[in-house]
Scaffold this active site. Sequence first.
Site, mmCIF file in Angstrom:
data_model
loop_
_atom_site.group_PDB
_atom_site.id
_atom_site.type_symbol
_atom_site.label_atom_id
_atom_site.label_comp_id
_atom_site.label_asym_id
_atom_site.label_seq_id
_atom_site.Cartn_x
_atom_site.Cartn_y
_atom_site.Cartn_z
ATOM 1 N N HIS A 67 0.837 -1.199 0.000
ATOM 2 C CA HIS A 67 0.000 0.000 0.000
ATOM 3 C C HIS A 67 0.871 1.247 0.000
ATOM 4 C CE1 HIS A 67 -2.918 3.015 1.153
ATOM 5 N NE2 HIS A 67 -2.213 3.288 2.249
ATOM 6 N N ASP A 96 6.426 21.841 -26.464
ATOM 7 C CA ASP A 96 6.435 20.479 -25.901
ATOM 8 C C ASP A 96 7.486 20.460 -24.795
ATOM 9 O OD1 ASP A 96 6.404 17.634 -25.458
ATOM 10 O OD2 ASP A 96 5.592 17.413 -27.469
ATOM 11 N N TRP A 132 7.022 0.301 3.930
ATOM 12 C CA TRP A 132 7.514 1.077 2.790
ATOM 13 C C TRP A 132 8.862 1.708 3.116
ATOM 14 C CZ3 TRP A 132 8.439 6.345 1.528
ATOM 15 C CH2 TRP A 132 8.235 7.252 2.560
ATOM 16 N N SER A 160 13.109 6.320 -13.755
ATOM 17 C CA SER A 160 11.993 7.047 -14.352
ATOM 18 C C SER A 160 11.867 8.448 -13.756
ATOM 19 C CB SER A 160 10.705 6.257 -14.134
ATOM 20 O OG SER A 160 9.591 7.062 -14.364
ATOM 21 N N SER A 161 11.952 8.520 -12.428
ATOM 22 C CA SER A 161 11.814 9.832 -11.775
ATOM 23 C C SER A 161 12.940 10.755 -12.171
ATOM 24 C CB SER A 161 11.857 9.675 -10.262
ATOM 25 O OG SER A 161 10.673 9.125 -9.814
ATOM 26 N N HIS A 244 12.933 12.074 3.735
ATOM 27 C CA HIS A 244 12.286 13.321 4.090
ATOM 28 C C HIS A 244 12.142 14.260 2.898
ATOM 29 C CE1 HIS A 244 10.266 16.162 6.508
ATOM 30 N NE2 HIS A 244 10.942 17.059 5.820
ATOM 31 N N GLU A 246 11.730 13.321 0.028
ATOM 32 C CA GLU A 246 10.659 12.666 -0.724
ATOM 33 C C GLU A 246 9.279 13.183 -0.313
ATOM 34 O OE1 GLU A 246 10.353 10.639 -3.210
ATOM 35 O OE2 GLU A 246 8.244 10.058 -2.952
ATOM 36 N N TYR A 248 8.534 16.027 0.676
ATOM 37 C CA TYR A 248 8.345 17.357 0.077
ATOM 38 C C TYR A 248 8.249 17.273 -1.435
ATOM 39 C CZ TYR A 248 8.202 19.391 4.509
ATOM 40 O OH TYR A 248 7.759 19.692 5.758
ATOM 41 N N SER A 259 -1.839 26.954 -5.437
ATOM 42 C CA SER A 259 -1.520 28.357 -5.711
ATOM 43 C C SER A 259 -2.058 28.801 -7.074
ATOM 44 C CB SER A 259 -0.010 28.577 -5.669
ATOM 45 O OG SER A 259 0.497 28.150 -4.430
ATOM 46 N N HIS A 293 14.664 13.311 12.179
ATOM 47 C CA HIS A 293 13.483 13.414 13.054
ATOM 48 C C HIS A 293 12.611 12.167 12.934
ATOM 49 C CE1 HIS A 293 11.321 15.787 9.640
ATOM 50 N NE2 HIS A 293 11.062 14.519 9.525
ATOM 51 N N HIS A 294 12.911 11.304 11.988
ATOM 52 C CA HIS A 294 12.200 10.026 11.919
ATOM 53 C C HIS A 294 12.868 8.981 12.806
ATOM 54 C CE1 HIS A 294 9.623 11.211 8.533
ATOM 55 N NE2 HIS A 294 10.646 11.947 8.179
ATOM 56 N N THR A 319 6.384 27.020 5.882
ATOM 57 C CA THR A 319 5.092 26.391 5.624
ATOM 58 C C THR A 319 3.966 27.327 6.046
ATOM 59 O OG1 THR A 319 6.183 24.306 6.131
ATOM 60 C CG2 THR A 319 3.810 24.245 5.928
ATOM 61 N N LYS A 322 3.224 30.040 3.546
ATOM 62 C CA LYS A 322 2.397 29.615 2.420
ATOM 63 C C LYS A 322 0.920 29.640 2.801
ATOM 64 C CE LYS A 322 5.333 27.209 -0.504
ATOM 65 N NZ LYS A 322 4.764 27.545 -1.760
ATOM 66 N N ARG A 441 1.648 1.332 14.920
ATOM 67 C CA ARG A 441 1.291 1.146 13.520
ATOM 68 C C ARG A 441 1.779 -0.218 13.036
ATOM 69 N NH1 ARG A 441 5.612 5.017 10.360
ATOM 70 N NH2 ARG A 441 4.543 4.246 8.535
HETATM 71 C C1 HEM Z 1 5.172 21.361 9.304
HETATM 72 C C2 HEM Z 1 5.651 20.430 8.543
HETATM 73 C C3 HEM Z 1 5.997 19.029 9.005
HETATM 74 C C4 HEM Z 1 6.635 18.626 10.137
HETATM 75 C C5 HEM Z 1 7.181 19.516 11.244
HETATM 76 C C6 HEM Z 1 6.701 17.182 10.083
HETATM 77 C C7 HEM Z 1 7.280 16.385 11.048
HETATM 78 C C8 HEM Z 1 7.308 15.011 11.016
HETATM 79 C C9 HEM Z 1 7.960 14.173 11.966
HETATM 80 C C10 HEM Z 1 8.758 14.672 13.173
HETATM 81 C C11 HEM Z 1 7.755 12.880 11.619
HETATM 82 C C12 HEM Z 1 8.278 11.639 12.314
HETATM 83 C C13 HEM Z 1 7.296 11.116 13.256
HETATM 84 C C14 HEM Z 1 7.669 9.778 13.777
HETATM 85 O O1 HEM Z 1 7.846 8.833 12.984
HETATM 86 O O2 HEM Z 1 7.776 9.658 15.000
HETATM 87 C C15 HEM Z 1 6.956 12.880 10.450
HETATM 88 C C16 HEM Z 1 6.526 11.740 9.794
HETATM 89 C C17 HEM Z 1 6.042 11.740 8.512
HETATM 90 N N1 HEM Z 1 5.713 12.864 7.785
HETATM 91 FE FE1 HEM Z 1 5.821 14.786 8.418
HETATM 92 N N2 HEM Z 1 6.106 16.736 8.958
HETATM 93 C C18 HEM Z 1 5.671 17.832 8.263
HETATM 94 C C19 HEM Z 1 5.044 17.814 7.046
HETATM 95 C C20 HEM Z 1 4.931 16.689 6.251
HETATM 96 C C21 HEM Z 1 4.553 16.686 4.862
HETATM 97 C C22 HEM Z 1 4.251 17.919 4.057
HETATM 98 C C23 HEM Z 1 4.528 15.403 4.449
HETATM 99 C C24 HEM Z 1 4.199 14.789 3.099
HETATM 100 C C25 HEM Z 1 3.442 15.246 2.220
HETATM 101 C C26 HEM Z 1 4.882 14.583 5.565
HETATM 102 C C27 HEM Z 1 4.947 13.222 5.512
HETATM 103 C C28 HEM Z 1 5.340 12.422 6.540
HETATM 104 C C29 HEM Z 1 5.405 10.983 6.472
HETATM 105 C C30 HEM Z 1 5.090 10.110 5.257
HETATM 106 C C31 HEM Z 1 5.826 10.540 7.710
HETATM 107 C C32 HEM Z 1 5.950 9.104 8.196
HETATM 108 C C33 HEM Z 1 7.042 8.359 7.622
HETATM 109 C C34 HEM Z 1 7.002 6.912 8.077
HETATM 110 O O3 HEM Z 1 7.494 6.622 9.166
HETATM 111 O O4 HEM Z 1 6.462 6.063 7.339
HETATM 112 N N3 HEM Z 1 5.115 15.396 6.650
HETATM 113 N N4 HEM Z 1 6.688 14.190 10.089
HETATM 114 CU CU LIG Z 2 10.303 13.938 7.713
#
Ligand code: HEM
Ligand SMILES: [Cu+2]
Lengths: 544, 384
Positions: A67, A96, A132, A160-161, A244, A246, A248, A259, A293-294, A319, A322, A441
């Site tokens: 998924h 093009d 993933w 591809s990307s 990370h 990714e 963004y 926008s 931070h992950h 952010t 915006k 999770r």
């Molecule tokens: C204010 C902006 C953001 C902050 C401060 C932030 C912060 C964080 C932090 C600290 C984590 C880790 C949490 C943990 O696993 O304990 C996290 C996880 C995640 N964030 Fe954000 N985030 C922000 C915006 C975004 C955006 C814009 C996206 C994607 C479109 C995003 C996608 C994700 C994803 C996919 C994870 C989980 C990854 C995984 O463990 O599978 N975040 N975020």
């Molecule tokens: Cu992150």
Amino acid sequence: MAHGPAEGITRWLYTTNHKDIGTLYLWFSFAMFLTGGFFAMVIRAELFQPGVQLVQPEFFIQMTTMHGLVMVFGAIMPAFVGLANWMIPMMIGAPDMALPRMNNLSFWILPFAFAILISTLFMEGGGPNFGWTFYAPLSTTYAPDSVNYFIFAVHIMGASSIMGSINIIATVMNMRAPGMTYMKMPLFVWTWLITAFLLVAVMPVLAGAVTMMLMDINFGTSFFNAAGGGDPVLFQHVFWFFGHPEVYIIILPAFGVVSQIIPTFSRKPLFGYSSMVYATAAIAFLSFVVWAHHMFTVGMPIAGELYFMYATMLIAVPTGVKVFNWITTMYRGAITYETPMLFCIAFVILFTFGGFTGLMLSVAAADIQYHDTYFVVAHFHYVMVAGAVFSGTAAVYYWLPKWCGRMYDETMGKVQFWLAFIAFNITFMPQHFLGLAGMPRRYADYGLQFADWNMVSSVGAFLYGGAQILFLYNVVRTIMYGEPVKEAKVWEGAEGLEWLVPTPAPYHTFIRPPVVTSSAAGEDEWSISGATPHVAFKAAPGAG
Amino acid sequence: MLKRALALFLSCLSLMGTTSLGADGDDPSMGGGLTNLNMPKGVTEVSQVAYDVHMLMMWICTAIGVVVFGFMFYVMYAHRKSRGVEAANFHEHLGVEIAWTVVPALILIFMAIPATSALLKVYDTENADLDIKVTGYQWKWQYEHLGEGIKYMSEMRTSIDEIEGREPKGEHYLREVNQPLVIPVNKKVRFLITGNDVIHSWWVPDFGVKRDAVPGLFTAAWARVEEPGLYVGECTELCGKGHPFMPIVVEVKEEDDYNLWLAGKKEEAALYASTIGKQWSHEELMSKGEDVYKISCAGCHQADGNGISGIFPALNGSSIVQGPADGHIAVLINGIAGSSMQSFADQLSEVDIAAVIHYKRNTWDNSVGDIVQPIDVLNFKTAQ
Ligand code: HEM
Ligand SMILES: [Cu+2]
Ligand SMILES: [Cu+2]
């Protein structure tokens, strides 16, 4: 001179036309969206009640893994590449993409990548079962044999990307119409240009990570194998250095779409154009320096934790800029609420909500309680689904009339919006509670104290799935029977070169570049040869 | 199930009216949990600081949200085209743009202060009163009271029949283990956490401790628990199919009770050492072996010994299983490098290993007939 498309299947196989390739990307991404959605339905059906009912835990984690991979790499990323293909040449007045043959290649290798990836589910030993984020050594020493196919698929997706991004960079840098300076480009083009640089920078890092895995699995190295002197934590650093940025990569083009749409339906130019550009660049830069931070719970030294905490909190500043800009764009506009606008408003609200939880997650001491629970799942679905998917849906409704010359049914569009909006919140709001109450999770089964909110969440998920079927129906119906649209400028408040070309957009547009002249009031006036001058930008963005 | 769905619907309704509600009835299978909305405050300093900064962040975000969304909803209402408004044409204002960059930055600095001091608490692992080594295994935990010579495995006790719905789910479904970790109250306990096979993560929400158990790496976390009792936690890093089935249960005892318990454990260990040399009978080994097999091996090799084709080999009919005893002992003591067949040398006692080997050699279609004694296993180990 301008010849139309070839006939039959070869049109699609051999095409080098940016619109055809855009269409291919969009349909492919929708197919993947439904596939990934089907996996999500399996997950939510199993979690409807405590206990193991429908699928065994082993298959369950294959479902969560697939998924995630299919949604991120198969649904969201190709969707925005499709939009880029369709819109960037039309927005900058180019005939093009700069590298049309590579464009064909970068699309056509994708279906193979995903065919390989999904086929692993049917292999002996099962498909990838390590999430993933595929942390080693679960994805190396302990992985099923199919992991080698997974690695190959990731390599193809990466290639591809990278090709897609090089193409976008080359197009934006070289093919802008005379007078289309950087600071006059629509924001969608800007966000994609920056995204493309992010992609070129981090996809090779992902390729490196999976190559190291390949070596560990097949050639006896020990990058990630502690028994051989390697370090499993190294994998996480490498992965998140890609991962990370990714996230963004996923959200920046979505920012671009929003926008474009909010000013149209507010009938007012985008507020703070240049600060939007700078904020996008700032976010892109910061996204490279916050990856760990992950990893707040792996036991990094405290100096590392503090640094990554502060850096992550900083992202909230650009952010926030915006979000404030979007709201101020609406301020003192003359707003109407067509379906694309509804999706964009929902985007602003729900994405901001996800930003708030992101900010909470950035506080390392609290993240120790949130990490790897449903709270994180809720966070990233608010930013990725309500962020990327909602804005992608908005983009389709917004540009569909231009693409096919037919208008969608507004009532049906609104029905889909409300269904999606409500179902989304029923699905993911309770997941915050589940996470805070302690549900980790990637669990195939859970304690009884989590039963009720899981059931609520599953019901929401099925409804949300239904909303996507409705979306498909709306799009197909529009293409086949929609009310024909004749005006070049489909929306009253729309600005930009794409609204200068006839509707539906002919197979070739801007064979000769549009011409810009300056009006008495100092505004840019764009015209295409043969047509009467048409004011495309009331006030040139950034010129004021 | 329909009944449950209905109860759920009703309790949702009651949630709207009141906050103290509904589904948490007497019948544990009726679940409940609608009132579980927030992070627990926990029973340690760390869990409390985590809770405090969580709440602080939540309220700050709520306040910002109220202002921002409040303004947005006002705009959405007041500046609708259908009210006949004319769109303005401004698109820049340096002053507000600077303001909304600087003000959030200041709020962040304000947030960073409590966030930093909370984190310093988490990392304050010095001067512990006792050390516990925690090792994550697929899919169980091992606890070792360092310096006491006490070490035991802690595995989930919930039966597969409960999980697969052939028996009603008990009150402690997925939250019960054969042997909880036992620690004393009001003592600073340091956990030294590591992994044996893949990465796991040891989380006890009430302690505010979550730490990844990474193979090859030791990291420290700590807790001084203020109230005796049973505390439950979970594994929070995906570690394979048994990920949801390796709960953590910690029993916090008064100091005297803890010492008594420790003494009991030591006695048990001494008693065990004396049985190692004894000659065990076929029946004794078979019945013990079956228990061990069910708990430690059936998860992969399956209860019928036929494994899962492609992942876990069948032991029924296996040439290693039916071959010379030493080859079989070697597999269990050393594991099979590069596969998920791990070494059981530290996980199972010599008696357990001998029993499970003897069991496998003489059940299903296997019948070797000889007897593998614990002392053989011990000799194999010491010879290495
Ligand atoms: C204010 C902006 C953001 C902050 C401060 C932030 C912060 C964080 C932090 C600290 C984590 C880790 C949490 C943990 O696993 O304990 C996290 C996880 C995640 N964030 Fe954000 N985030 C922000 C915006 C975004 C955006 C814009 C996206 C994607 C479109 C995003 C996608 C994700 C994803 C996919 C994870 C989980 C990854 C995984 O463990 O599978 N975040 N975020
Ligand atoms: Cu992150
Ligand atoms: Cu686990």
